[in-house]
Design a protein around this motif. Structure first.
Motif, PDB file in Angstrom:
ATOM      1  N   ARG A 112      61.960 -10.417  57.118  1.00  0.00           N
ATOM      2  CA  ARG A 112      61.775  -9.075  57.668  1.00  0.00           C
ATOM      3  C   ARG A 112      61.606  -9.094  59.173  1.00  0.00           C
ATOM      4  O   ARG A 112      62.055  -8.185  59.859  1.00  0.00           O
ATOM      5  CB  ARG A 112      60.548  -8.409  57.032  1.00  0.00           C
ATOM      6  N   TYR A 113      60.911 -10.114  59.688  1.00  0.00           N
ATOM      7  CA  TYR A 113      60.629 -10.184  61.115  1.00  0.00           C
ATOM      8  C   TYR A 113      61.101 -11.525  61.666  1.00  0.00           C
ATOM      9  O   TYR A 113      60.864 -12.563  61.047  1.00  0.00           O
ATOM     10  CB  TYR A 113      59.132 -10.009  61.392  1.00  0.00           C
ATOM     11  N   GLY A 114      61.744 -11.485  62.833  1.00  0.00           N
ATOM     12  CA  GLY A 114      62.225 -12.700  63.464  1.00  0.00           C
ATOM     13  C   GLY A 114      61.550 -12.936  64.803  1.00  0.00           C
ATOM     14  O   GLY A 114      61.312 -12.000  65.569  1.00  0.00           O
ATOM     15  N   ILE A 115      61.227 -14.185  65.077  1.00  0.00           N
ATOM     16  CA  ILE A 115      60.630 -14.581  66.351  1.00  0.00           C
ATOM     17  C   ILE A 115      61.457 -15.722  66.901  1.00  0.00           C
ATOM     18  O   ILE A 115      61.617 -16.757  66.257  1.00  0.00           O
ATOM     19  CB  ILE A 115      59.171 -15.044  66.194  1.00  0.00           C
ATOM     20  N   SER A 116      61.978 -15.565  68.113  1.00  0.00           N
ATOM     21  CA  SER A 116      62.815 -16.589  68.714  1.00  0.00           C
ATOM     22  C   SER A 116      62.078 -17.292  69.839  1.00  0.00           C
ATOM     23  O   SER A 116      61.423 -16.658  70.671  1.00  0.00           O
ATOM     24  CB  SER A 116      64.100 -15.956  69.265  1.00  0.00           C
ATOM     25  N   GLY A 117      62.166 -18.617  69.865  1.00  0.00           N
ATOM     26  CA  GLY A 117      61.614 -19.392  70.970  1.00  0.00           C
ATOM     27  C   GLY A 117      60.193 -19.867  70.732  1.00  0.00           C
ATOM     28  O   GLY A 117      59.527 -19.480  69.770  1.00  0.00           O
ATOM     29  N   GLY A 118      59.739 -20.726  71.634  1.00  0.00           N
ATOM     30  CA  GLY A 118      58.396 -21.282  71.541  1.00  0.00           C
ATOM     31  C   GLY A 118      57.362 -20.335  72.113  1.00  0.00           C
ATOM     32  O   GLY A 118      56.797 -20.568  73.183  1.00  0.00           O
ATOM     33  N   GLN A 119      57.101 -19.253  71.400  1.00  0.00           N
ATOM     34  CA  GLN A 119      56.201 -18.201  71.868  1.00  0.00           C
ATOM     35  C   GLN A 119      54.754 -18.698  71.956  1.00  0.00           C
ATOM     36  O   GLN A 119      54.369 -19.652  71.277  1.00  0.00           O
ATOM     37  CB  GLN A 119      56.256 -17.015  70.902  1.00  0.00           C
ATOM     38  N   PRO A 120      53.911 -18.029  72.750  1.00  0.00           N
ATOM     39  CA  PRO A 120      52.485 -18.335  72.748  1.00  0.00           C
ATOM     40  C   PRO A 120      51.881 -18.075  71.361  1.00  0.00           C
ATOM     41  O   PRO A 120      52.392 -17.255  70.597  1.00  0.00           O
ATOM     42  CB  PRO A 120      51.910 -17.355  73.786  1.00  0.00           C
ATOM     43  N   SER A 121      50.801 -18.753  71.050  1.00  0.00           N
ATOM     44  CA  SER A 121      50.207 -18.647  69.716  1.00  0.00           C
ATOM     45  C   SER A 121      49.797 -17.216  69.377  1.00  0.00           C
ATOM     46  O   SER A 121      49.878 -16.795  68.215  1.00  0.00           O
ATOM     47  CB  SER A 121      49.009 -19.587  69.587  1.00  0.00           C
ATOM     48  N   GLU A 122      49.376 -16.441  70.406  1.00  0.00           N
ATOM     49  CA  GLU A 122      48.936 -15.074  70.114  1.00  0.00           C
ATOM     50  C   GLU A 122      50.081 -14.189  69.627  1.00  0.00           C
ATOM     51  O   GLU A 122      49.863 -13.225  68.889  1.00  0.00           O
ATOM     52  CB  GLU A 122      48.261 -14.442  71.333  1.00  0.00           C
ATOM     53  N   VAL A 123      51.309 -14.513  70.024  1.00  0.00           N
ATOM     54  CA  VAL A 123      52.468 -13.756  69.532  1.00  0.00           C
ATOM     55  C   VAL A 123      52.645 -14.003  68.041  1.00  0.00           C
ATOM     56  O   VAL A 123      52.948 -13.084  67.271  1.00  0.00           O
ATOM     57  CB  VAL A 123      53.744 -14.126  70.313  1.00  0.00           C
ATOM     58  N   PHE A 124      52.420 -15.237  67.614  1.00  0.00           N
ATOM     59  CA  PHE A 124      52.534 -15.545  66.190  1.00  0.00           C
ATOM     60  C   PHE A 124      51.430 -14.848  65.391  1.00  0.00           C
ATOM     61  O   PHE A 124      51.683 -14.355  64.292  1.00  0.00           O
ATOM     62  CB  PHE A 124      52.488 -17.058  65.975  1.00  0.00           C
ATOM     63  N   VAL A 125      50.230 -14.791  65.932  1.00  0.00           N
ATOM     64  CA  VAL A 125      49.154 -14.072  65.249  1.00  0.00           C
ATOM     65  C   VAL A 125      49.537 -12.608  65.060  1.00  0.00           C
ATOM     66  O   VAL A 125      49.410 -12.044  63.962  1.00  0.00           O
ATOM     67  CB  VAL A 125      47.831 -14.176  66.045  1.00  0.00           C
ATOM     68  N   GLN A 126      50.032 -12.005  66.134  1.00  0.00           N
ATOM     69  CA  GLN A 126      50.428 -10.603  66.074  1.00  0.00           C
ATOM     70  C   GLN A 126      51.538 -10.386  65.055  1.00  0.00           C
ATOM     71  O   GLN A 126      51.503  -9.426  64.262  1.00  0.00           O
ATOM     72  CB  GLN A 126      50.895 -10.135  67.454  1.00  0.00           C
TER      73      GLN A 126
ATOM     74  N   THR B  54      63.469  -7.509  61.961  1.00  0.00           N
ATOM     75  CA  THR B  54      63.055  -6.965  63.245  1.00  0.00           C
ATOM     76  C   THR B  54      62.567  -8.097  64.131  1.00  0.00           C
ATOM     77  O   THR B  54      61.763  -8.928  63.702  1.00  0.00           O
ATOM     78  CB  THR B  54      61.900  -5.952  63.062  1.00  0.00           C
ATOM     79  N   THR B  55      63.068  -8.163  65.360  1.00  0.00           N
ATOM     80  CA  THR B  55      62.648  -9.208  66.282  1.00  0.00           C
ATOM     81  C   THR B  55      61.378  -8.774  66.989  1.00  0.00           C
ATOM     82  O   THR B  55      61.286  -7.666  67.502  1.00  0.00           O
ATOM     83  CB  THR B  55      63.746  -9.488  67.324  1.00  0.00           C
ATOM     84  N   VAL B  56      60.384  -9.671  67.015  1.00  0.00           N
ATOM     85  CA  VAL B  56      59.127  -9.368  67.677  1.00  0.00           C
ATOM     86  C   VAL B  56      58.866 -10.415  68.751  1.00  0.00           C
ATOM     87  O   VAL B  56      59.379 -11.525  68.701  1.00  0.00           O
ATOM     88  CB  VAL B  56      57.948  -9.337  66.675  1.00  0.00           C
ATOM     89  N   GLY B  57      58.052 -10.046  69.756  1.00  0.00           N
ATOM     90  CA  GLY B  57      57.723 -10.974  70.830  1.00  0.00           C
ATOM     91  C   GLY B  57      58.747 -10.934  71.942  1.00  0.00           C
ATOM     92  O   GLY B  57      59.914 -10.613  71.741  1.00  0.00           O
ATOM     93  N   ARG B  58      58.304 -11.271  73.127  1.00  0.00           N
ATOM     94  CA  ARG B  58      59.215 -11.315  74.269  1.00  0.00           C
ATOM     95  C   ARG B  58      60.065 -12.567  74.193  1.00  0.00           C
ATOM     96  O   ARG B  58      59.837 -13.467  73.384  1.00  0.00           O
ATOM     97  CB  ARG B  58      58.400 -11.322  75.568  1.00  0.00           C
ATOM     98  N   ASP B  59      61.088 -12.638  75.081  1.00  0.00           N
ATOM     99  CA  ASP B  59      61.916 -13.825  75.127  1.00  0.00           C
ATOM    100  C   ASP B  59      61.065 -15.039  75.467  1.00  0.00           C
ATOM    101  O   ASP B  59      60.138 -14.968  76.277  1.00  0.00           O
ATOM    102  CB  ASP B  59      63.013 -13.673  76.188  1.00  0.00           C
ATOM    103  N   ALA B  60      61.373 -16.156  74.849  1.00  0.00           N
ATOM    104  CA  ALA B  60      60.646 -17.390  75.129  1.00  0.00           C
ATOM    105  C   ALA B  60      61.625 -18.547  75.159  1.00  0.00           C
ATOM    106  O   ALA B  60      62.765 -18.439  74.697  1.00  0.00           O
ATOM    107  CB  ALA B  60      59.569 -17.630  74.063  1.00  0.00           C
ATOM    108  N   ALA B  61      61.188 -19.659  75.722  1.00  0.00           N
ATOM    109  CA  ALA B  61      62.048 -20.826  75.869  1.00  0.00           C
ATOM    110  C   ALA B  61      62.536 -21.302  74.510  1.00  0.00           C
ATOM    111  O   ALA B  61      61.787 -21.333  73.536  1.00  0.00           O
ATOM    112  CB  ALA B  61      61.296 -21.933  76.578  1.00  0.00           C
ATOM    113  N   ALA B  62      63.810 -21.692  74.465  1.00  0.00           N
ATOM    114  CA  ALA B  62      64.417 -22.143  73.223  1.00  0.00           C
ATOM    115  C   ALA B  62      65.576 -23.057  73.564  1.00  0.00           C
ATOM    116  O   ALA B  62      65.973 -23.199  74.715  1.00  0.00           O
ATOM    117  CB  ALA B  62      64.905 -20.940  72.402  1.00  0.00           C
ATOM    118  N   CYS B  63      66.137 -23.681  72.525  1.00  0.00           N
ATOM    119  CA  CYS B  63      67.327 -24.513  72.675  1.00  0.00           C
ATOM    120  C   CYS B  63      68.459 -23.827  71.921  1.00  0.00           C
ATOM    121  O   CYS B  63      68.283 -23.442  70.770  1.00  0.00           O
ATOM    122  CB  CYS B  63      67.087 -25.901  72.102  1.00  0.00           C
ATOM    123  N   ASP B  64      69.631 -23.676  72.577  1.00  0.00           N
ATOM    124  CA  ASP B  64      70.701 -22.917  71.937  1.00  0.00           C
ATOM    125  C   ASP B  64      71.730 -23.826  71.290  1.00  0.00           C
ATOM    126  O   ASP B  64      71.597 -25.048  71.269  1.00  0.00           O
ATOM    127  CB  ASP B  64      71.335 -21.939  72.920  1.00  0.00           C
TER     128      ASP B  64
END
Length: 238
Positions: free
Chosen positions: A189-203, A218-228
């Motif tokens: 249901r929800y997607g999170i891309s990149g190595g987000q801060p831990s608080e983003v995962f809690v949210q 639904t994508t949540v969290g701001r853009d974060a560093a990732a490998c493409d």
């Protein structure tokens, strides 16, 4: 609730993202009701098995940088890893095809030891003087994770063992629109891309728990560093 994590052993942000996710999960009130499943994603699938290169050399070639500049990029990523309490070697690491590692992780999943093997493989690749592109190192890691060494060796010797499981994971990633890792999916249901801060995962965990059921991813969290998908890994500038 199920959390699926698409990642690759060669991806430093997957290593960092796993640690950050686990910190977030530890703060989640319903953490004991969360099932975590790790999915396969290859950053460099076209690289031939056995074709390895030093990470510094690979980065310099990929980004058109000097070895000194590539070393500085690695040092920046290392600082992010170390801020999460993770070991990270900036020199001497190698890079290669990770298909065999993913096949072995599917064996570990079938035996209930997936997270244990993944944690050990990340540590070996990023923090220790052990090449995860060496079959005997992988067998040793599998044994440390609680798997039977002979069974692990047999899987590595058979190129078709768990190969379709890896390909299925990668097809599902494409269907979900994942073109970079780590990529976290909560209950589809929800997607999170990149190595987000831990608080983003809690949210995100709290939101997914509260809003069940939902319909679309639904994508949540701001853009974060990732490998493409071409193997490029974003490096923060500060």
């Amino acid at each position: 609730m199920r959390v699926e994590i698409w990642s690759d052993i060669a991806c430093p942000w997957c290593y960092i993202g796993k640690a950050r996710f686990e910190k977030g999960l530890a703060e989640f009130a319903h953490r004991d009701e969360v099932e975590v499943v790790h999915r396969s994603f290859e950053l460099d699938p076209s690289r031939a098995k056995g074709d390895t290169a030093l990470v510094i050399d690979m980065l310099a070639e990929k980004y058109g940088r000097s070895r000194e500049e590539a070393a500085a990029m690695e040092a920046n990523v290392a600082a992010n890893a170390q801020s999460e309490g993770l070991g990270y070697r900036t020199e001497g690491r190698d890079h290669g095809n990770t298909f065999d590692i993913h096949r072995l992780l599917h064996l570990a999943k079938a035996r209930g030891r997936q997270d244990e093997l993944l944690t050990l493989a990340y540590r070996a690749n990023f923090a220790e003087e052990r090449s995860v592109f060496d079959a005997e190192v992988l067998v040793a890691l599998a044994e440390e994770a609680g798997l039977d060494a002979d069974e692990a060796r047999a899987v590595l010797a058979d190129p078709e063992a768990y190969a379709e499981d890896v390909r299925t994971d990668e097809r599902e990633a494409a269907e979900l629109g994942a073109n970079a890792v780590p990529f976290f999916v909560l209950d589809r249901r929800y997607g999170i891309s990149g190595g987000q801060p831990s608080e983003v995962f809690v949210q995100a965990l709290e939101q997914a728990w509260k809003d069940r059921p939902a319909t679309a991813l639904t994508t949540v969290g701001r853009d974060a560093a990732a490998c493409d998908t071409d193997g490029a890994c974003e490096v923060p500038q500060s």
